[in-house]
Design a protein around this motif. Structure first.
Motif, PDB file in Angstrom:
ATOM      1  N   PRO A  11      -7.402   0.544  -2.312  1.00 27.62           N
ATOM      2  CA  PRO A  11      -5.887   0.511  -2.813  1.00 27.62           C
ATOM      3  C   PRO A  11      -5.198   0.303  -1.450  1.00 27.62           C
ATOM      4  O   PRO A  11      -5.555   0.800  -0.301  1.00 27.62           O
ATOM      5  CB  PRO A  11      -5.888   1.969  -3.335  1.00 27.62           C
ATOM      6  CG  PRO A  11      -6.943   2.664  -2.648  1.00 27.62           C
ATOM      7  CD  PRO A  11      -8.011   1.771  -2.476  1.00 27.62           C
ATOM      8  N   THR A  12      -4.093  -0.182  -1.642  1.00 25.75           N
ATOM      9  CA  THR A  12      -3.102  -0.360  -0.480  1.00 25.75           C
ATOM     10  C   THR A  12      -1.733  -0.594  -0.812  1.00 25.75           C
ATOM     11  O   THR A  12      -1.569  -0.706  -2.150  1.00 25.75           O
ATOM     12  CB  THR A  12      -3.646  -1.427   0.517  1.00 25.75           C
ATOM     13  OG1 THR A  12      -2.777  -1.263   1.726  1.00 25.75           O
ATOM     14  CG2 THR A  12      -3.639  -2.739   0.169  1.00 25.75           C
ATOM     15  N   ARG A  13      -0.852  -0.885  -0.009  1.00 26.95           N
ATOM     16  CA  ARG A  13       0.520  -1.508  -0.486  1.00 26.95           C
ATOM     17  C   ARG A  13       1.063  -2.574   0.154  1.00 26.95           C
ATOM     18  O   ARG A  13       0.387  -3.158   1.315  1.00 26.95           O
ATOM     19  CB  ARG A  13       1.635  -0.261   0.019  1.00 26.95           C
ATOM     20  CG  ARG A  13       1.270   0.987  -0.525  1.00 26.95           C
ATOM     21  CD  ARG A  13       2.270   1.963  -0.580  1.00 26.95           C
ATOM     22  NE  ARG A  13       3.238   1.832  -1.422  1.00 26.95           N
ATOM     23  CZ  ARG A  13       4.710   2.441  -1.388  1.00 26.95           C
ATOM     24  NH1 ARG A  13       5.072   2.784  -0.580  1.00 26.95           N
ATOM     25  NH2 ARG A  13       5.096   2.146  -2.812  1.00 26.95           N
ATOM     26  N   GLN A  27       4.951  -2.463  -3.262  1.00 30.36           N
ATOM     27  CA  GLN A  27       4.104  -1.756  -4.451  1.00 30.36           C
ATOM     28  C   GLN A  27       2.724  -1.601  -4.118  1.00 30.36           C
ATOM     29  O   GLN A  27       2.133  -1.996  -3.348  1.00 30.36           O
ATOM     30  CB  GLN A  27       4.530  -2.438  -5.526  1.00 30.36           C
ATOM     31  CG  GLN A  27       3.873  -3.792  -5.924  1.00 30.36           C
ATOM     32  CD  GLN A  27       4.447  -4.602  -7.044  1.00 30.36           C
ATOM     33  OE1 GLN A  27       5.704  -4.804  -7.174  1.00 30.36           O
ATOM     34  NE2 GLN A  27       3.690  -4.810  -7.889  1.00 30.36           N
ATOM     35  N   ASP A  28       1.990  -0.734  -4.949  1.00 29.24           N
ATOM     36  CA  ASP A  28       0.508  -0.382  -5.047  1.00 29.24           C
ATOM     37  C   ASP A  28      -0.080  -1.739  -5.337  1.00 29.24           C
ATOM     38  O   ASP A  28       0.231  -2.294  -6.346  1.00 29.24           O
ATOM     39  CB  ASP A  28       0.153   0.648  -5.876  1.00 29.24           C
ATOM     40  CG  ASP A  28       0.789   2.016  -5.264  1.00 29.24           C
ATOM     41  OD1 ASP A  28       1.103   2.065  -4.054  1.00 29.24           O
ATOM     42  OD2 ASP A  28       0.932   2.879  -6.055  1.00 29.24           O
ATOM     43  N   SER A 139      -1.434  -2.927 -10.141  1.00 26.97           N
ATOM     44  CA  SER A 139      -2.550  -1.721 -10.817  1.00 26.97           C
ATOM     45  C   SER A 139      -2.645  -2.093 -12.062  1.00 26.97           C
ATOM     46  O   SER A 139      -3.594  -1.507 -12.664  1.00 26.97           O
ATOM     47  CB  SER A 139      -1.385  -0.701 -10.540  1.00 26.97           C
ATOM     48  OG  SER A 139      -0.664  -0.583  -9.381  1.00 26.97           O
TER      49      SER A 139
END
Ligand SMILES: [Zn+2]
Ligand SMILES: [Zn+2]
Length: 384
Positions: A11-13, A27-28, A139
């Motif tokens: 997970p990152t942005r 955003q994710d 996501s």
């Protein structure tokens, strides 16, 4: 922020553009595990290039949305693919990211990777070439174009193609300044050092004193070119050009004819011209102002549908050349270290061109770029 890496699905942005003309929204996202020929890079800085904005506006037909753009990344290696050609690359190495090339065509074999026959497809499609997949997804599970120029570096973490990686031993401070080496600075400097290769006695004119034009100017000054003519419509850019080595300036918005103004400065015509504007009337004027045997390098692509009219007979008689140049026709792995060395010698002072913005202030960076208040905005990912 300390980055903790789980084993799979990372997970990152990232700054995601949902559709053409859509805003950049932080955003994710989820990244896949790196494949054999990929490297996971923690992006520390990413330069903002006009090309990112052109693609955001949907003006390039290649590649789908949603998309993560960014192609001037600088960061630290966090994970290595299992079959990298460069076995010396280590976790923790600092890297600058550049465009990707096929490494198989005759140009790549000669170190002219910027002329790679597949350069547009590889860099703009923004997917893995082997199967068209994307390393990132939203996501919701929707895939995102995330190999833009092999990197999509508007992201805290990025899955990067090995061919986009240039390992450089840099301090933290240097990393912040050098992110745009991979595109803007390399394009200007490569056009001078790899394509035109001007003699000391040459008169070289540069149209458009943005990041590409100013890097061309600094590179030409560094190799000792004696006559350097800067052309722009903003006096602030012309003053900056003088401080970086221009011997003459022309405000093309204030003269009746640029060609005539150039001929007044150099009676026999300038030897070489680099155009970064893509404006057909400037290119046509410039070709006429070239001296016998002169070369004209077009770096800024004219807008689709625009035509450039030159007289082929005049070109033949006067032995003039018109050259299209992409990414300085260079191999980033050899050119970038040369430019880093020149910077350290004080001969390529790129720190005069950039300003760093937090990625949260992206919109201010874009506005400042459009208003000519900054030559090269660099986004910092520190606070994300
Ligand atoms: Zn190639
Ligand atoms: Zn660029």
């Amino acid at each position: 922020m300390k980055v903790i890496l789980p084993e799979k699905n990372i997970p990152t942005r990232a700054l995601v553009v949902e559709k053409p003309h859509g805003p950049f929204v932080l955003q994710d996202i989820i990244l896949d595990e790196v494949r054999d020929d990929e490297v996971l890079v923690e992006i520390k800085y990413s330069g903002l290039c006009h090309t990112d904005l052109v693609v955001q506006q949907g003006r390039v037909p290649l590649g789908d949305f949603p998309a993560i753009l960014g192609h001037e990344g600088a960061g630290v290696v966090r994970r290595l693919g299992s079959c990298l050609k460069d076995q010396s690359l280590m976790v923790g190495d600092r890297v600058l990211l550049s465009f990707s090339s096929c490494m198989n065509c005759s140009y790549c074999a000669q170190g002219l990777n910027g002329l790679c026959a597949r350069i547009h497809k590889i860099n703009f499609t923004g997917t893995r070439l082997k199967d068209g997949s994307n390393p990132a997804s939203l996501s919701s599970g929707t895939g995102v174009r995330s190999k833009f120029f092999g990197q999509s570096s508007f992201s805290k973490l990025a899955v990067v193609s090995e061919t986009s990686i240039v390992k450089c031993e840099l301090s933290n401070e240097e990393l912040a300044i050098m992110a745009p080496m991979g595109c803007g600075y390399l394009t200007g400097a490569g056009t001078v050092m790899r394509v035109l290769k001007p003699q000391k006695e040459s008169a070289l004119a540069i149209f458009g004193m943005g990041a590409v034009g100013l890097s061309a100017l600094m590179a030409a000054k560094a190799i000792g070119v004696e006559r350097l003519i800067a052309v722009d419509i903003l006096d602030t850019k012309l003053s900056l050009s003088i401080s970086l080595g221009a011997t003459d300036t022309i405000n093309s918005g204030k003269v009746e004819s640029l060609g005539k103004a150039l001929r007044e400065l150099v009676r026999d015509g300038v030897n070489q011209i680099i155009d970064t504007t893509g404006l057909s009337f400037l290119i046509e004027d410039g070709v006429r102002a070239l001296g016998h045997g002169g070369s004209f390098a077009i770096v800024g692509a004219p807008r689709p549908g625009e035509t450039i009219t030159v007289d082929p007979l005049d070109m033949l008689r006067s032995c003039k050349r018109l050259i299209g140049v992409v990414e300085g026709a260079s191999n980033p792995v050899t050119l970038i270290p040369e430019l880093v060395k020149l910077y350290r010698q004080g001969l390529f002072p790129i720190d005069k061109l950039s300003r760093t913005y937090s990625v949260i202030d992206l919109n201010t960076a874009v506005e400042d770029l459009k208003a000519g208040l900054v030559v090269k905005p660099i986004l910092s990912w520190e606070s994300v």
